[in-house]
Design a protein around this motif. Sequence first.
Motif, PDB file in Angstrom:
ATOM      1  N   GLN A 118       0.826  -1.207   0.000  1.00 46.53           N
ATOM      2  CA  GLN A 118       0.000   0.000   0.000  1.00 46.53           C
ATOM      3  C   GLN A 118       0.863   1.261   0.000  1.00 46.53           C
ATOM      4  O   GLN A 118       0.554   2.233  -0.695  1.00 46.53           O
ATOM      5  CB  GLN A 118      -0.932   0.001   1.217  1.00 46.53           C
ATOM      6  CG  GLN A 118      -2.099  -0.962   1.096  1.00 46.53           C
ATOM      7  CD  GLN A 118      -2.961  -0.994   2.346  1.00 46.53           C
ATOM      8  OE1 GLN A 118      -2.470  -0.901   3.476  1.00 46.53           O
ATOM      9  NE2 GLN A 118      -4.256  -1.127   2.159  1.00 46.53           N
ATOM     10  N   TYR A 119       1.948   1.239   0.776  1.00 46.11           N
ATOM     11  CA  TYR A 119       2.869   2.382   0.758  1.00 46.11           C
ATOM     12  C   TYR A 119       3.441   2.584  -0.641  1.00 46.11           C
ATOM     13  O   TYR A 119       3.518   3.717  -1.145  1.00 46.11           O
ATOM     14  CB  TYR A 119       4.016   2.170   1.750  1.00 46.11           C
ATOM     15  CG  TYR A 119       3.679   2.502   3.184  1.00 46.11           C
ATOM     16  CD1 TYR A 119       3.194   3.753   3.534  1.00 46.11           C
ATOM     17  CD2 TYR A 119       3.870   1.556   4.200  1.00 46.11           C
ATOM     18  CE1 TYR A 119       2.890   4.063   4.860  1.00 46.11           C
ATOM     19  CE2 TYR A 119       3.573   1.853   5.526  1.00 46.11           C
ATOM     20  CZ  TYR A 119       3.082   3.108   5.847  1.00 46.11           C
ATOM     21  OH  TYR A 119       2.796   3.422   7.162  1.00 46.11           O
ATOM     22  N   ILE A 120       3.869   1.483  -1.261  1.00 50.96           N
ATOM     23  CA  ILE A 120       4.435   1.580  -2.604  1.00 50.96           C
ATOM     24  C   ILE A 120       3.372   2.052  -3.594  1.00 50.96           C
ATOM     25  O   ILE A 120       3.637   2.880  -4.476  1.00 50.96           O
ATOM     26  CB  ILE A 120       5.007   0.219  -3.039  1.00 50.96           C
ATOM     27  CG1 ILE A 120       6.241  -0.122  -2.176  1.00 50.96           C
ATOM     28  CG2 ILE A 120       5.386   0.236  -4.520  1.00 50.96           C
ATOM     29  CD1 ILE A 120       6.836  -1.484  -2.452  1.00 50.96           C
ATOM     30  N   GLY A 121       2.157   1.564  -3.440  1.00 51.63           N
ATOM     31  CA  GLY A 121       1.061   1.993  -4.308  1.00 51.63           C
ATOM     32  C   GLY A 121       0.788   3.480  -4.186  1.00 51.63           C
ATOM     33  O   GLY A 121       0.570   4.173  -5.189  1.00 51.63           O
ATOM     34  N   CYS A 122       0.797   3.991  -2.951  1.00 55.37           N
ATOM     35  CA  CYS A 122       0.609   5.429  -2.720  1.00 55.37           C
ATOM     36  C   CYS A 122       1.692   6.225  -3.441  1.00 55.37           C
ATOM     37  O   CYS A 122       1.417   7.246  -4.083  1.00 55.37           O
ATOM     38  CB  CYS A 122       0.670   5.744  -1.227  1.00 55.37           C
ATOM     39  SG  CYS A 122      -0.780   5.273  -0.279  1.00 55.37           S
ATOM     40  N   GLY A 123       2.938   5.753  -3.329  1.00 59.59           N
ATOM     41  CA  GLY A 123       4.056   6.454  -3.940  1.00 59.59           C
ATOM     42  C   GLY A 123       3.998   6.455  -5.455  1.00 59.59           C
ATOM     43  O   GLY A 123       4.211   7.487  -6.095  1.00 59.59           O
ATOM     44  N   ILE A 190       9.917   4.090  -2.979  1.00 57.83           N
ATOM     45  CA  ILE A 190      10.922   3.500  -2.083  1.00 57.83           C
ATOM     46  C   ILE A 190      11.290   4.483  -0.974  1.00 57.83           C
ATOM     47  O   ILE A 190      11.381   4.113   0.200  1.00 57.83           O
ATOM     48  CB  ILE A 190      12.178   3.090  -2.876  1.00 57.83           C
ATOM     49  CG1 ILE A 190      11.848   1.946  -3.832  1.00 57.83           C
ATOM     50  CG2 ILE A 190      13.306   2.683  -1.927  1.00 57.83           C
ATOM     51  CD1 ILE A 190      12.969   1.615  -4.806  1.00 57.83           C
ATOM     52  N   GLN A 191      11.496   5.749  -1.356  1.00 54.09           N
ATOM     53  CA  GLN A 191      11.884   6.753  -0.367  1.00 54.09           C
ATOM     54  C   GLN A 191      10.831   6.917   0.722  1.00 54.09           C
ATOM     55  O   GLN A 191      11.145   6.921   1.919  1.00 54.09           O
ATOM     56  CB  GLN A 191      12.119   8.094  -1.052  1.00 54.09           C
ATOM     57  CG  GLN A 191      12.508   9.208  -0.087  1.00 54.09           C
ATOM     58  CD  GLN A 191      12.644  10.549  -0.767  1.00 54.09           C
ATOM     59  OE1 GLN A 191      12.731  10.627  -1.991  1.00 54.09           O
ATOM     60  NE2 GLN A 191      12.658  11.606   0.007  1.00 54.09           N
ATOM     61  N   PHE A 192       9.577   7.048   0.325  1.00 63.48           N
ATOM     62  CA  PHE A 192       8.519   7.260   1.312  1.00 63.48           C
ATOM     63  C   PHE A 192       8.246   5.999   2.123  1.00 63.48           C
ATOM     64  O   PHE A 192       7.886   6.082   3.297  1.00 63.48           O
ATOM     65  CB  PHE A 192       7.240   7.759   0.624  1.00 63.48           C
ATOM     66  CG  PHE A 192       7.183   9.245   0.486  1.00 63.48           C
ATOM     67  CD1 PHE A 192       6.283   9.995   1.219  1.00 63.48           C
ATOM     68  CD2 PHE A 192       8.047   9.916  -0.364  1.00 63.48           C
ATOM     69  CE1 PHE A 192       6.231  11.373   1.103  1.00 63.48           C
ATOM     70  CE2 PHE A 192       8.017  11.292  -0.491  1.00 63.48           C
ATOM     71  CZ  PHE A 192       7.107  12.031   0.249  1.00 63.48           C
ATOM     72  N   LEU A 193       8.412   4.831   1.504  1.00 65.75           N
ATOM     73  CA  LEU A 193       8.264   3.580   2.247  1.00 65.75           C
ATOM     74  C   LEU A 193       9.292   3.515   3.371  1.00 65.75           C
ATOM     75  O   LEU A 193       8.942   3.245   4.538  1.00 65.75           O
ATOM     76  CB  LEU A 193       8.440   2.389   1.311  1.00 65.75           C
ATOM     77  CG  LEU A 193       8.586   1.011   1.985  1.00 65.75           C
ATOM     78  CD1 LEU A 193       7.321   0.650   2.754  1.00 65.75           C
ATOM     79  CD2 LEU A 193       8.919  -0.062   0.940  1.00 65.75           C
ATOM     80  N   VAL A 194      10.556   3.769   3.038  1.00 66.79           N
ATOM     81  CA  VAL A 194      11.622   3.724   4.042  1.00 66.79           C
ATOM     82  C   VAL A 194      11.397   4.799   5.103  1.00 66.79           C
ATOM     83  O   VAL A 194      11.526   4.538   6.305  1.00 66.79           O
ATOM     84  CB  VAL A 194      13.007   3.911   3.378  1.00 66.79           C
ATOM     85  CG1 VAL A 194      14.106   3.981   4.437  1.00 66.79           C
ATOM     86  CG2 VAL A 194      13.282   2.759   2.412  1.00 66.79           C
ATOM     87  N   LYS A 227      16.502   8.742   1.419  1.00 66.91           N
ATOM     88  CA  LYS A 227      16.919   9.272   0.123  1.00 66.91           C
ATOM     89  C   LYS A 227      18.111   8.511  -0.444  1.00 66.91           C
ATOM     90  O   LYS A 227      18.163   8.218  -1.641  1.00 66.91           O
ATOM     91  CB  LYS A 227      17.254  10.758   0.242  1.00 66.91           C
ATOM     92  CG  LYS A 227      17.799  11.389  -1.029  1.00 66.91           C
ATOM     93  CD  LYS A 227      16.862  11.201  -2.227  1.00 66.91           C
ATOM     94  CE  LYS A 227      15.652  12.096  -2.146  1.00 66.91           C
ATOM     95  NZ  LYS A 227      14.834  12.045  -3.389  1.00 66.91           N
ATOM     96  N   LEU A 228      19.075   8.169   0.391  1.00 67.99           N
ATOM     97  CA  LEU A 228      20.244   7.423  -0.068  1.00 67.99           C
ATOM     98  C   LEU A 228      19.837   6.062  -0.630  1.00 67.99           C
ATOM     99  O   LEU A 228      20.346   5.625  -1.670  1.00 67.99           O
ATOM    100  CB  LEU A 228      21.243   7.248   1.074  1.00 67.99           C
ATOM    101  CG  LEU A 228      22.063   8.486   1.448  1.00 67.99           C
ATOM    102  CD1 LEU A 228      22.830   8.245   2.739  1.00 67.99           C
ATOM    103  CD2 LEU A 228      23.030   8.852   0.320  1.00 67.99           C
TER     104      LEU A 228
END
Length: 302
Positions: A118-123, A190-194, A227-228
């Motif tokens: 779901q996080y990845i879907g949002c992103g 990926i950034q927002f998931l992490v 971000k990294l």
Amino acid sequence: MIFYIYKALGTTSVMTSYKHFVAGVAGGTTATCILHPLDLIKIRFSVSDGLTTRPSYSSMWDLTRKVWRTNGVRGLYTGVTPNIIGAGLSWGLYFFFYNTIKSYLNSNRSSEPLTISQYIGCGVASGSIVLAITNPVWVAKTRLCLQYETQNKVYRGMSHTIIDLYKKDGVKGLYKGFVPGLFGTSHGAIQFLVYEKLKIWNAKRKGKSVEDKMATFDVLAMSAVSKLVAASATYPYQVVRSRLQDQNRVYIGVTDVVKTTFRNESWRGFYKGLSANLVRVTPACCITFYTYEMLMYYLPDI
């Protein structure tokens, strides 16, 4: 467009949506104003393919020195206008859409975590919408950044660049690099998931709510790590996108860029400018997220 998407998802209050958008715009513009020269360096390195028609640079310092010697500070801020507009609008819209979709999925329970998918879907969804809106601005920024000091200037500014592209190639010209840009939505996902996972972990560790004000160090550390991870994992798409948008070299499409780059420069060609990119995006992300988090806490409700 924003209104209709908001109405369709329709579970976030107007107040919350306003705060996400304003805080995102402020964060994106602040970071860009400070760090645009590093973006210029990254773009020029990423398209450096050995063509004699463009200057060659041996290092980031060599590039900076040559640009400074020719045009001073103004040269280092070539293309800053579309970058500020694009970054501010992109971050504002991204935070707006991301949190609106997230609120819809968790039924407005902000402390309720989503699943990884779901996080990845949002992103991915947020990134795709934002890219569809802002791609012409990013094409203009790339074109302006690649007007070298040794060449005659083709574009006078962002508006002139966009109008000229439209006259020559129509809508297609304004959406050069759109396809690899869609792949690039994985970067934000990926950034927002992490970041979200680290934020939830940090709140639990300190016995607080994810909505509580975070310490400065926590925001900076979590935004830097997220971000990294995202930048290192998805950087090749930025090289492909920049080369498609470059006016000094014409490619048939994404496949042509990939084949030509690999044939002439091997896999290393897809990571040209990565060091400059990490030097730029890490502090930029820290500034953006810190500004965003602080404004989300301090902005008045309306």
